[in-house]
Design an enzyme around this catalytic site. Structure first.
Site, PDB file in Angstrom:
ATOM      1  N   ASN A   1     -23.343  -3.409   6.066  1.00  0.00           N
ATOM      2  CA  ASN A   1     -21.871  -3.367   5.948  1.00  0.00           C
ATOM      3  C   ASN A   1     -21.406  -4.772   5.597  1.00  0.00           C
ATOM      4  O   ASN A   1     -21.933  -5.731   6.149  1.00  0.00           O
ATOM      5  CB  ASN A   1     -21.217  -3.000   7.284  1.00  0.00           C
ATOM      6  CG  ASN A   1     -21.488  -1.564   7.679  1.00  0.00           C
ATOM      7  OD1 ASN A   1     -22.148  -0.830   6.965  1.00  0.00           O
ATOM      8  ND2 ASN A   1     -20.966  -1.184   8.830  1.00  0.00           N
ATOM      9  N   GLY A   2     -20.369  -4.876   4.769  1.00  0.00           N
ATOM     10  CA  GLY A   2     -19.830  -6.198   4.428  1.00  0.00           C
ATOM     11  C   GLY A   2     -20.101  -6.552   2.980  1.00  0.00           C
ATOM     12  O   GLY A   2     -20.398  -5.672   2.153  1.00  0.00           O
TER      13      GLY A   2
ATOM     14  N   GLU B   1       7.139   2.079   7.413  1.00  0.00           N
ATOM     15  CA  GLU B   1       6.068   2.944   7.924  1.00  0.00           C
ATOM     16  C   GLU B   1       6.168   4.347   7.297  1.00  0.00           C
ATOM     17  O   GLU B   1       5.158   4.950   6.940  1.00  0.00           O
ATOM     18  CB  GLU B   1       6.150   3.006   9.462  1.00  0.00           C
ATOM     19  CG  GLU B   1       5.156   3.905  10.149  1.00  0.00           C
ATOM     20  CD  GLU B   1       3.694   3.527   9.941  1.00  0.00           C
ATOM     21  OE1 GLU B   1       3.405   2.485   9.321  1.00  0.00           O
ATOM     22  OE2 GLU B   1       2.846   4.313  10.352  1.00  0.00           O
TER      23      GLU B   1
ATOM     24  N   HIS C   1      19.843  -5.993  -4.791  1.00  0.00           N
ATOM     25  CA  HIS C   1      19.278  -7.178  -5.432  1.00  0.00           C
ATOM     26  C   HIS C   1      18.150  -6.820  -6.390  1.00  0.00           C
ATOM     27  O   HIS C   1      17.397  -7.694  -6.802  1.00  0.00           O
ATOM     28  CB  HIS C   1      18.783  -8.165  -4.361  1.00  0.00           C
ATOM     29  CG  HIS C   1      19.879  -8.635  -3.447  1.00  0.00           C
ATOM     30  ND1 HIS C   1      20.901  -9.452  -3.877  1.00  0.00           N
ATOM     31  CD2 HIS C   1      20.135  -8.354  -2.155  1.00  0.00           C
ATOM     32  CE1 HIS C   1      21.736  -9.666  -2.865  1.00  0.00           C
ATOM     33  NE2 HIS C   1      21.299  -9.008  -1.815  1.00  0.00           N
TER      34      HIS C   1
ATOM     35  N   ARG D   1     -14.256   6.718   9.217  1.00  0.00           N
ATOM     36  CA  ARG D   1     -14.002   5.350   8.766  1.00  0.00           C
ATOM     37  C   ARG D   1     -13.688   5.297   7.268  1.00  0.00           C
ATOM     38  O   ARG D   1     -13.147   4.300   6.792  1.00  0.00           O
ATOM     39  CB  ARG D   1     -15.232   4.476   9.050  1.00  0.00           C
ATOM     40  CG  ARG D   1     -15.458   4.178  10.509  1.00  0.00           C
ATOM     41  CD  ARG D   1     -16.837   3.592  10.728  1.00  0.00           C
ATOM     42  NE  ARG D   1     -17.032   2.316  10.070  1.00  0.00           N
ATOM     43  CZ  ARG D   1     -17.045   1.136  10.687  1.00  0.00           C
ATOM     44  NH1 ARG D   1     -16.861   1.081  11.974  1.00  0.00           N
ATOM     45  NH2 ARG D   1     -17.248   0.025  10.020  1.00  0.00           N
TER      46      ARG D   1
ATOM     47  N   LYS E   1       3.177   6.004   5.134  1.00  0.00           N
ATOM     48  CA  LYS E   1       2.575   7.296   5.511  1.00  0.00           C
ATOM     49  C   LYS E   1       2.607   8.237   4.310  1.00  0.00           C
ATOM     50  O   LYS E   1       1.627   8.883   3.996  1.00  0.00           O
ATOM     51  CB  LYS E   1       3.326   7.968   6.670  1.00  0.00           C
ATOM     52  CG  LYS E   1       3.118   7.439   8.053  1.00  0.00           C
ATOM     53  CD  LYS E   1       1.828   7.810   8.710  1.00  0.00           C
ATOM     54  CE  LYS E   1       0.806   6.711   8.496  1.00  0.00           C
ATOM     55  NZ  LYS E   1       0.906   5.563   9.367  1.00  0.00           N
TER      56      LYS E   1
ATOM     57  N   TRP F   1     -19.035   2.761   1.647  1.00  0.00           N
ATOM     58  CA  TRP F   1     -17.743   2.726   0.966  1.00  0.00           C
ATOM     59  C   TRP F   1     -17.917   1.685  -0.140  1.00  0.00           C
ATOM     60  O   TRP F   1     -18.084   0.497   0.137  1.00  0.00           O
ATOM     61  CB  TRP F   1     -16.657   2.318   1.947  1.00  0.00           C
ATOM     62  CG  TRP F   1     -15.249   2.404   1.445  1.00  0.00           C
ATOM     63  CD1 TRP F   1     -14.439   3.501   1.442  1.00  0.00           C
ATOM     64  CD2 TRP F   1     -14.451   1.344   0.919  1.00  0.00           C
ATOM     65  NE1 TRP F   1     -13.202   3.184   0.938  1.00  0.00           N
ATOM     66  CE2 TRP F   1     -13.182   1.860   0.607  1.00  0.00           C
ATOM     67  CE3 TRP F   1     -14.698  -0.011   0.661  1.00  0.00           C
ATOM     68  CZ2 TRP F   1     -12.153   1.098   0.065  1.00  0.00           C
ATOM     69  CZ3 TRP F   1     -13.677  -0.779   0.115  1.00  0.00           C
ATOM     70  CH2 TRP F   1     -12.421  -0.223  -0.170  1.00  0.00           C
TER      71      TRP F   1
ATOM     72  N   CYS G   1     -17.925   1.203   5.457  1.00  0.00           N
ATOM     73  CA  CYS G   1     -19.324   1.545   5.722  1.00  0.00           C
ATOM     74  C   CYS G   1     -19.603   1.695   7.212  1.00  0.00           C
ATOM     75  O   CYS G   1     -18.995   1.003   8.034  1.00  0.00           O
ATOM     76  CB  CYS G   1     -20.239   0.463   5.176  1.00  0.00           C
ATOM     77  SG  CYS G   1     -20.000   0.122   3.436  1.00  0.00           S
TER      78      CYS G   1
ATOM     79  N   LYS H   1     -10.641   4.019   7.419  1.00  0.00           N
ATOM     80  CA  LYS H   1     -10.006   3.867   8.724  1.00  0.00           C
ATOM     81  C   LYS H   1     -10.239   2.473   9.287  1.00  0.00           C
ATOM     82  O   LYS H   1      -9.360   1.898   9.915  1.00  0.00           O
ATOM     83  CB  LYS H   1     -10.582   4.920   9.680  1.00  0.00           C
ATOM     84  CG  LYS H   1      -9.926   4.934  11.054  1.00  0.00           C
ATOM     85  CD  LYS H   1      -8.518   5.474  10.956  1.00  0.00           C
ATOM     86  CE  LYS H   1      -7.770   5.446  12.274  1.00  0.00           C
ATOM     87  NZ  LYS H   1      -6.303   5.566  12.039  1.00  0.00           N
TER      88      LYS H   1
ATOM     89  N   GLU I   1       0.210   7.132   1.392  1.00  0.00           N
ATOM     90  CA  GLU I   1      -1.233   7.182   1.612  1.00  0.00           C
ATOM     91  C   GLU I   1      -1.776   8.608   1.688  1.00  0.00           C
ATOM     92  O   GLU I   1      -2.900   8.843   1.273  1.00  0.00           O
ATOM     93  CB  GLU I   1      -1.667   6.345   2.816  1.00  0.00           C
ATOM     94  CG  GLU I   1      -1.250   6.858   4.164  1.00  0.00           C
ATOM     95  CD  GLU I   1      -1.679   5.934   5.302  1.00  0.00           C
ATOM     96  OE1 GLU I   1      -2.763   5.366   5.252  1.00  0.00           O
ATOM     97  OE2 GLU I   1      -0.892   5.806   6.261  1.00  0.00           O
TER      98      GLU I   1
END
Ligand code: F6R
Length: 608
Positions: free
Chosen positions: A103-104, A481, A504, A27, A485, A77, A2, A603, A488
């Site tokens: 927000n939150g 990484e 394993h 964001r 990438k 969001w 948010c 973000k 996502e």
């Protein structure tokens, strides 16, 4: 996640808010809304069109006159309640005269809602936020003072929040407050702005006031007064913002991810230059540095991977035992911390709540805490004893690229300095390591421009649905990484795995059709990687090998061999990350996906 933008005292406030919300889109969000105070009336417009919501909001506001000088805007969001106009912020009270954005998460919203409903309040959304507007409505009945009502509301709330309210009865002001979630205020002579983070106010002001937890801020044209819950005025630290607004614009690029990959040489060069000049933005005392006997790195996602690479340097060059934790897990073990433990929170945004809370936990337990962040004035920099800022410029694409590389070089520079300070790294070695970092941008330029090999891989394998990324040593964070990438932005199932762990368990999944990306870095891990490559090849996997330019063993082993740019050991993981960025990007594009704002992701991650 948010975003909040508030304006007091600016003619055409609506357009300022709409432009600001557009900037906050990066964001991550799914709906948007605005509330304006105009001629004693409260006007609210909301949209829930996913990642088009701000454009839809602009369309919906097209016919409105632009006379309002006070307003609040929000990008939501979804957490509590699905994506719908009814759940979009601002929420209004029963009399439609008071509006709130938030927000939150309000953790006790159920109990508060039940009380408020019993008192006759009518709710129109499924959000946790709406309880606040009805609480404020009740508190206002006491004395009609919006600031005092906000202060009385705060102790009733559990959870994390940045909340802002406007009221038709107080047409010249915004009243806001925060706990955990960030909130910043910026001013010119005639206007006051409110933002959910520093980038929200970029280009409008060149410094911000950081509002403390459980404080209330009242904004009027050109002024802001911060008070505690008892109404006592408190000082708010002023933090300067030195971002260039241009960096947030797309320019000649098709998308921000391409732009930010291309900016990596500059991001590293600027970070190295700045941090060579002055290692810390807020320095640590020399005796504190000398006493450090243990390091704990905490971070999430890509920042965690950067911390993994940094950890190797801290142990090798500074000879300090270094642990690493996923920030959200750190609080669930009883880590042994003391003032001689250095806890480093690594976060490009400086606002990720998991990392922020891990840092607070470490401080409560007496550790010395350092923030590695890309945003001056971010919450983590205020929570830490010292900060090491990266100079990557604002990163807009959800998938982190340039900030990850900048985080690694900052940690490497810290390792060199600690090694020198402790007398375990001699001057010649330190100079050579710093010189390596200064030549890294040129090597990165070659890596960044070498897009074609991974484009070919992506075109051939774009439809593959199962990917494994294998690495050892410093190649492991590169593999993790690379997998992150790819998953996502392309939504392919991708797993990063220590190559030695394959046998394993995960090797049970290797069969024809599965793609294995093997990261071979120069050094002692290479030979073991060859064996792991042979194991997956024997089971029919399609092999993409990322290997040094002079590694002849891999020739003929892989279906595709992509070469990395020659470098020293420290730079090798950074240079190997670049082709994996190209791979993720090219697969996503080959699948016809938009890369900058992948589904479900944000973000700046401000919920736990
Ligand atoms: C992945 C990515 C995320 C972030 C993570 C932490 O590309 O960007 O995994 O790295 O959400 O964010 P920061 O660094 O802001 O703490």
């Amino acid at each position: 996640m948010c975003g909040i933008l508030g304006v007091v005292g600016e003619p055409g406030a609506l357009d300022t808010i709409l432009d600001g919300l557009k900037r906050l889109e990066y964001r991550g969000y799914d709906s948007a809304g605005v509330a304006l105070l105009d001629g004693g009336a409260l006007l609210r417009v909301r949209t829930a069109d996913g990642t088009r919501s701000v454009d839809a909001l602009r369309d919906a506001c097209a016919g409105l006159n632009r006379s309002a000088t006070v307003g609040i805007g929000h990008t939501r969001w979804a957490t509590h309640g699905g994506v719908s106009v009814a759940n979009a912020h601002p929420h209004v009270d029963c009399g439609d005269g008071l509006a709130v954005i938030h927000n939150g998460i309000i953790e006790n919203h159920d109990l508060l809602r039940a009380d408020l409903v019993a008192k006759g309040h009518v709710f129109t959304s499924s959000t946790d936020t709406e309880v606040m507007v009805h609480l404020l409505e009740d508190e206002l009945k006491c004395d009609g003072d919006l600031r005092a009502a906000m202060a009385r509301m705060l102790p009733q709330l559990r959870g994390a929040f940045a909340v802002a309210a406007v009221s038709a009865a107080h047409p010249d002001r915004i009243v806001a407050a925060r706990r955990v979630s960030p909130l910043v205020v910026g001013m010119t002579d005639t206007v006051a702005y409110l933002g959910s983070d520093v980038p929200a106010l970029m280009g409008r002001v060149d410094s911000v006031l950081a509002v403390d937890e459980d404080c209330v801020v009242e904004l009027t044209p050109g002024h802001a007064v911060v008070t505690d819950v008892h109404g006592v005025v408190v000082d708010a630290p002023v933090v300067s913002i030195d971002f260039d607004v241009e960096v947030a614009d797309l320019g000649r690029y098709a998308d921000f991810m391409t732009k930010e990959i291309d900016e990596q040489p500059a991001a590293v060069a600027d970070t190295v230059a700045e941090r060579l000049e002055n290692l810390f933005d807020q320095p640590l005392d020399a005796d504190v540095v000398a006493a450090i006997d243990k390091i704990v790195l905490v971070g999430c996602g890509s920042s965690y991977h950067a911390a993994m690479v940094g950890r190797v340097a801290l142990e090798s060059w500074a000879k300090i035992p270094a642990e690493i934790d996923i920030a959200s897990e750190f609080r669930y073990r009883d880590a042994i911390l003391s003032p001689t433990t250095l806890v480093i929170g690594v976060s490009q945004s400086g606002e990720t709540i998991d990392t922020l809370e891990a840092m607070k936990h470490a401080r409560r337990k007496g550790a010395t805490v350092v923030a590695v962040s890309n945003i001056p004035g971010a919450s983590m920099t205020r929570e830490a004893n010292a900060s090491l800022l990266t100079k990557a410029g604002l990163e807009v694409s959800v998938a982190s690229t340039k900030t990850v590389l900048a985080q690694v070089v900052v940690l490497q520079l810290l390792a060199i300095s600690l090694g020198e300070a402790r007398g375990v790294l001699d001057a010649a070695a330190a100079t050579a390591l710093r010189a390596d970092l200064q030549t890294l941008p040129a090597a990165l330029r070659i890596a960044v421009d070498d897009v074609a090999p991974m484009k070919d891989v992506a075109n051939a394998l774009a439809t593959a649905s199962s990917w494994f990324f294998l690495g050892r040593g410093s190649g492991l964070p590169v593999a993790l990484e690379g997998a992150l990438k790819l998953k996502e932005i392309s939504y392919a199932r991708a797993e990063g795995c220590p190559a030695g762990e394959l046998k394993h368990g995960p090797i049970a999944l290797i069969e024809p059709g599965v793609v294995v990306v093997a990261i071979v870095l120069p050094g002692p891990s290479a030979e073991k990687m060859y064996s792991n490559i042979a194991e997956v090849k024997a089971r029919g996997a399609t092999l993409v090998i990322v290997a040094p330019h002079d590694d002849h063993v891999v020739e003929g082993l892989g279906d595709f061999v992509v070469r990395t740019v020659p470098s020293g050991d420290a730079a090798a993981p950074l240079l190997a990350m670049v082709p994996l960025q190209h791979l993720a990007y090219a697969v996503a594009r080959a699948r016809g996906l938009e890369v900058d704002r992948p589904r479900n992701l944000a973000k700046t991650v401000t919920v736990e």
